[in-house]
Design a protein around this motif. Structure first.
Motif, PDB file in Angstrom:
ATOM      1  N   ALA A  37       0.823  -1.215   0.000  1.00  0.00           N
ATOM      2  CA  ALA A  37       0.000   0.000   0.000  1.00  0.00           C
ATOM      3  C   ALA A  37       0.849   1.255   0.000  1.00  0.00           C
ATOM      4  O   ALA A  37       0.467   2.280  -0.584  1.00  0.00           O
ATOM      5  N   PHE A  38       2.030   1.180   0.631  1.00  0.00           N
ATOM      6  CA  PHE A  38       2.951   2.320   0.645  1.00  0.00           C
ATOM      7  C   PHE A  38       3.891   2.314  -0.560  1.00  0.00           C
ATOM      8  O   PHE A  38       4.780   3.172  -0.644  1.00  0.00           O
ATOM      9  N   THR A  39       3.693   1.351  -1.472  1.00  0.00           N
ATOM     10  CA  THR A  39       4.548   1.165  -2.657  1.00  0.00           C
ATOM     11  C   THR A  39       6.024   1.084  -2.264  1.00  0.00           C
ATOM     12  O   THR A  39       6.887   1.718  -2.861  1.00  0.00           O
ATOM     13  N   ARG A  40       6.289   0.274  -1.237  1.00  0.00           N
ATOM     14  CA  ARG A  40       7.651   0.035  -0.781  1.00  0.00           C
ATOM     15  C   ARG A  40       7.943  -1.464  -0.823  1.00  0.00           C
ATOM     16  O   ARG A  40       7.027  -2.287  -0.720  1.00  0.00           O
ATOM     17  N   PRO A  41       9.212  -1.851  -0.938  1.00  0.00           N
ATOM     18  CA  PRO A  41       9.558  -3.268  -0.834  1.00  0.00           C
ATOM     19  C   PRO A  41       9.162  -3.815   0.537  1.00  0.00           C
ATOM     20  O   PRO A  41       9.213  -3.101   1.536  1.00  0.00           O
ATOM     21  N   THR A  42       8.778  -5.082   0.576  1.00  0.00           N
ATOM     22  CA  THR A  42       8.438  -5.685   1.857  1.00  0.00           C
ATOM     23  C   THR A  42       9.688  -5.796   2.719  1.00  0.00           C
ATOM     24  O   THR A  42      10.693  -6.357   2.291  1.00  0.00           O
ATOM     25  N   PRO A  43       9.661  -5.257   3.936  1.00  0.00           N
ATOM     26  CA  PRO A  43      10.842  -5.356   4.802  1.00  0.00           C
ATOM     27  C   PRO A  43      11.166  -6.808   5.162  1.00  0.00           C
ATOM     28  O   PRO A  43      10.295  -7.686   5.163  1.00  0.00           O
ATOM     29  N   THR A  44      12.428  -7.052   5.483  1.00  0.00           N
ATOM     30  CA  THR A  44      12.835  -8.351   5.970  1.00  0.00           C
ATOM     31  C   THR A  44      12.307  -8.552   7.389  1.00  0.00           C
ATOM     32  O   THR A  44      11.879  -7.602   8.051  1.00  0.00           O
ATOM     33  N   VAL A  45      12.351  -9.793   7.866  1.00  0.00           N
ATOM     34  CA  VAL A  45      11.868 -10.101   9.207  1.00  0.00           C
ATOM     35  C   VAL A  45      12.969 -10.838   9.968  1.00  0.00           C
ATOM     36  O   VAL A  45      13.488 -11.860   9.507  1.00  0.00           O
ATOM     37  N   THR A  46      13.321 -10.294  11.121  1.00  0.00           N
ATOM     38  CA  THR A  46      14.293 -10.900  12.030  1.00  0.00           C
ATOM     39  C   THR A  46      13.592 -11.148  13.356  1.00  0.00           C
ATOM     40  O   THR A  46      12.945 -10.243  13.890  1.00  0.00           O
ATOM     41  N   VAL A  47      13.703 -12.353  13.880  1.00  0.00           N
ATOM     42  CA  VAL A  47      13.029 -12.705  15.127  1.00  0.00           C
ATOM     43  C   VAL A  47      14.047 -12.791  16.258  1.00  0.00           C
ATOM     44  O   VAL A  47      15.122 -13.374  16.106  1.00  0.00           O
ATOM     45  N   GLY A  48      13.705 -12.198  17.389  1.00  0.00           N
ATOM     46  CA  GLY A  48      14.493 -12.356  18.607  1.00  0.00           C
ATOM     47  C   GLY A  48      13.855 -13.403  19.498  1.00  0.00           C
ATOM     48  O   GLY A  48      12.657 -13.342  19.783  1.00  0.00           O
ATOM     49  N   THR A  49      14.628 -14.393  19.903  1.00  0.00           N
ATOM     50  CA  THR A  49      14.104 -15.449  20.766  1.00  0.00           C
ATOM     51  C   THR A  49      15.079 -15.701  21.901  1.00  0.00           C
ATOM     52  O   THR A  49      16.090 -15.013  22.031  1.00  0.00           O
ATOM     53  N   LEU A  50      14.767 -16.660  22.742  1.00  0.00           N
ATOM     54  CA  LEU A  50      15.685 -17.002  23.821  1.00  0.00           C
ATOM     55  C   LEU A  50      15.649 -18.486  24.061  1.00  0.00           C
ATOM     56  O   LEU A  50      14.720 -19.188  23.633  1.00  0.00           O
ATOM     57  N   GLY A  51      16.673 -18.988  24.723  1.00  0.00           N
ATOM     58  CA  GLY A  51      16.709 -20.409  24.999  1.00  0.00           C
ATOM     59  C   GLY A  51      17.996 -20.808  25.678  1.00  0.00           C
ATOM     60  O   GLY A  51      18.826 -19.967  26.051  1.00  0.00           O
ATOM     61  N   ALA A  52      18.148 -22.113  25.841  1.00  0.00           N
ATOM     62  CA  ALA A  52      19.346 -22.692  26.433  1.00  0.00           C
ATOM     63  C   ALA A  52      19.593 -24.004  25.706  1.00  0.00           C
ATOM     64  O   ALA A  52      18.735 -24.897  25.717  1.00  0.00           O
ATOM     65  N   LEU A  53      20.744 -24.110  25.064  1.00  0.00           N
ATOM     66  CA  LEU A  53      21.034 -25.245  24.200  1.00  0.00           C
ATOM     67  C   LEU A  53      21.802 -26.321  24.953  1.00  0.00           C
ATOM     68  O   LEU A  53      22.646 -26.025  25.801  1.00  0.00           O
ATOM     69  N   GLY A  54      21.506 -27.576  24.585  1.00  0.00           N
ATOM     70  CA  GLY A  54      22.188 -28.702  25.206  1.00  0.00           C
ATOM     71  C   GLY A  54      21.246 -29.522  26.063  1.00  0.00           C
ATOM     72  O   GLY A  54      20.048 -29.221  26.187  1.00  0.00           O
ATOM     73  N   THR A  55      21.787 -30.554  26.661  1.00  0.00           N
ATOM     74  CA  THR A  55      20.958 -31.496  27.426  1.00  0.00           C
ATOM     75  C   THR A  55      21.365 -31.578  28.890  1.00  0.00           C
ATOM     76  O   THR A  55      20.956 -32.487  29.589  1.00  0.00           O
ATOM     77  N   SER A  56      22.166 -30.644  29.368  1.00  0.00           N
ATOM     78  CA  SER A  56      22.573 -30.663  30.767  1.00  0.00           C
ATOM     79  C   SER A  56      21.362 -30.465  31.675  1.00  0.00           C
ATOM     80  O   SER A  56      20.490 -29.620  31.401  1.00  0.00           O
ATOM     81  N   PRO A  57      21.279 -31.219  32.765  1.00  0.00           N
ATOM     82  CA  PRO A  57      20.140 -31.054  33.689  1.00  0.00           C
ATOM     83  C   PRO A  57      20.142 -29.708  34.403  1.00  0.00           C
ATOM     84  O   PRO A  57      19.136 -29.327  35.013  1.00  0.00           O
ATOM     85  N   ASP A  58      21.267 -28.988  34.341  1.00  0.00           N
ATOM     86  CA  ASP A  58      21.333 -27.678  34.991  1.00  0.00           C
ATOM     87  C   ASP A  58      20.661 -26.582  34.168  1.00  0.00           C
ATOM     88  O   ASP A  58      20.436 -25.474  34.673  1.00  0.00           O
ATOM     89  N   LEU A  59      20.341 -26.863  32.915  1.00  0.00           N
ATOM     90  CA  LEU A  59      19.764 -25.842  32.044  1.00  0.00           C
ATOM     91  C   LEU A  59      18.255 -25.750  32.254  1.00  0.00           C
ATOM     92  O   LEU A  59      17.590 -26.754  32.537  1.00  0.00           O
ATOM     93  N   PRO A  60      17.675 -24.551  32.098  1.00  0.00           N
ATOM     94  CA  PRO A  60      16.214 -24.428  32.204  1.00  0.00           C
ATOM     95  C   PRO A  60      15.532 -25.165  31.061  1.00  0.00           C
ATOM     96  O   PRO A  60      16.043 -25.210  29.942  1.00  0.00           O
ATOM     97  N   THR A  61      14.386 -25.721  31.340  1.00  0.00           N
ATOM     98  CA  THR A  61      13.612 -26.425  30.318  1.00  0.00           C
ATOM     99  C   THR A  61      12.731 -25.442  29.554  1.00  0.00           C
ATOM    100  O   THR A  61      12.530 -24.300  29.981  1.00  0.00           O
ATOM    101  N   ARG A  62      12.172 -25.913  28.448  1.00  0.00           N
ATOM    102  CA  ARG A  62      11.256 -25.062  27.675  1.00  0.00           C
ATOM    103  C   ARG A  62      10.047 -24.683  28.515  1.00  0.00           C
ATOM    104  O   ARG A  62       9.579 -23.540  28.475  1.00  0.00           O
ATOM    105  N   THR A  63       9.529 -25.626  29.291  1.00  0.00           N
ATOM    106  CA  THR A  63       8.364 -25.344  30.134  1.00  0.00           C
ATOM    107  C   THR A  63       8.680 -24.262  31.160  1.00  0.00           C
ATOM    108  O   THR A  63       7.876 -23.345  31.391  1.00  0.00           O
ATOM    109  N   GLU A  64       9.862 -24.360  31.773  1.00  0.00           N
ATOM    110  CA  GLU A  64      10.247 -23.355  32.767  1.00  0.00           C
ATOM    111  C   GLU A  64      10.426 -21.986  32.127  1.00  0.00           C
ATOM    112  O   GLU A  64       9.987 -20.968  32.688  1.00  0.00           O
ATOM    113  N   LEU A  65      11.044 -21.936  30.961  1.00  0.00           N
ATOM    114  CA  LEU A  65      11.245 -20.660  30.285  1.00  0.00           C
ATOM    115  C   LEU A  65       9.925 -20.052  29.837  1.00  0.00           C
ATOM    116  O   LEU A  65       9.721 -18.835  29.929  1.00  0.00           O
TER     117      LEU A  65
END
Length: 310
Positions: free
Chosen positions: A216-244
């Protein structure tokens, strides 16, 4: 050197970056800001971002921090995660951006937002209710100032445009925020939209709206960058997805169910499969904030995730 371009990202793939550690993490893990940035670059990530510390924590001046990161690295894209040009007179903001772009050798991206709370804007003498209007005005004016226009119509109160040395193109602008106002600002004035902590389905709906507005503004569609968070790996010391997800819900006043698809956890393959869901939502880049673990090791795991997504 230029920032990591969309043309370098194959269709259906993601460029991957990291948000630099908070002051608290840097203290605990004895990790200077410049060293963290260099570690991300050596690991092979595509982007590194600096964001302000959470309210109530000591914070570096964003421009100083981004300059330090840019000077410490050679080729990684440097993202200022929450730059607010409306907090400065336009000539001063232009001078600052030109200096950052020069130090970054063209690798700078500005994530522009209007957040930070009333106190931040009051300290700069900007009425909170006018932050959006002033941000839009600055985004319209800054490209002209950076290009060396000496007589633009400057809003009051300002002085004449400074002699910018060197003049420089405006760096890419990614508009922060998950609201319809942010999407509209991205479509009208931005080069990208930068939602954070948003489920893939909501990002996909926002991307459709973004494309409609840009057309509608006759402009190119902007790109999309997503910010997320997490903790990678399988150590029991890391927060789980449910906890986060529960912690995110508490922080943002929503339900754990809505946040369930946001955290990125598990093995590198599980994390890659999770992040790949954003490809179908029109996302080309992802920036990860780590919610636990040794930051250096988390970066190394994220680099493995990147390889699986390329």
């Amino acid at each position: 050197m230029t920032f990591f371009p969309d043309a370098a990202i194959p269709p259906g793939r993601l460029a991957v970056g990291v948000v630099l550690p908070s002051p608290a993490v840097r203290r605990e893990q004895k990790l200077p800001l410049a060293e963290a940035a260099r570690h991300a670059e050596r690991a092979g990530l595509d982007l590194v971002a600096h964001r302000d510390a959470p309210a109530g924590e000591p914070s570096l001046d964003p421009a100083v921090a981004v300059a330090a990161v840019a000077a410490a690295t050679d080729h990684i894209t440097v993202v200022s995660g929450a730059y607010a040009p409306a907090l400065l007179p336009p000539p001063r903001a232009a001078e600052q951006i030109a200096s950052l772009q020069y130090v970054a050798d063209g690798r700078l991206v500005l994530g522009v937002g209007t957040g930070g709370g009333r106190a931040r804007w009051a300290a700069a003498g900007v009425p909170y209710e006018e932050r959006g209007r002033r941000t839009d005005a600055a985004l319209r004016l800054l490209p002209r100032l950076l290009a060396g226009d000496r007589e633009p119509p400057l809003p009051e109160p300002t002085n004449h445009a400074p002699e910018l040395i060197p003049t420089t193109p405006m760096p890419p602008i990614w508009i922060n925020g998950n609201t319809r106002t942010a999407i509209r600002r991205a479509a009208r004035l931005g080069d990208g939209w930068y939602p954070t902590l948003t489920p893939p389905a909501e990002v996909a709906a926002g991307t459709v709206h973004l494309a409609e507005l840009a057309a509608a503004f006759t402009r190119p569609t902007p790109t999309v960058t997503v910010g997320t968070l997490g903790a990678l790996g399988t150590s029991p010391d890391l927060p789980t997805r449910t906890e986060l997800a529960a912690a995110l819900a508490t922080t943002h006043g929503t339900t754990p169910e809505r946040c369930a698809e946001v955290p990125v956890t598990g093995s590198t393959r599980e994390a890659a499969e999770h992040l790949h869901n954003y490809c179908g939502a029109g996302v080309s880049r992802v920036l990860m904030t780590f919610a636990g673990g040794d930051w250096r090791h988390q970066v190394e795991l994220l680099a493995e995730v990147r390889e699986l997504l390329r």
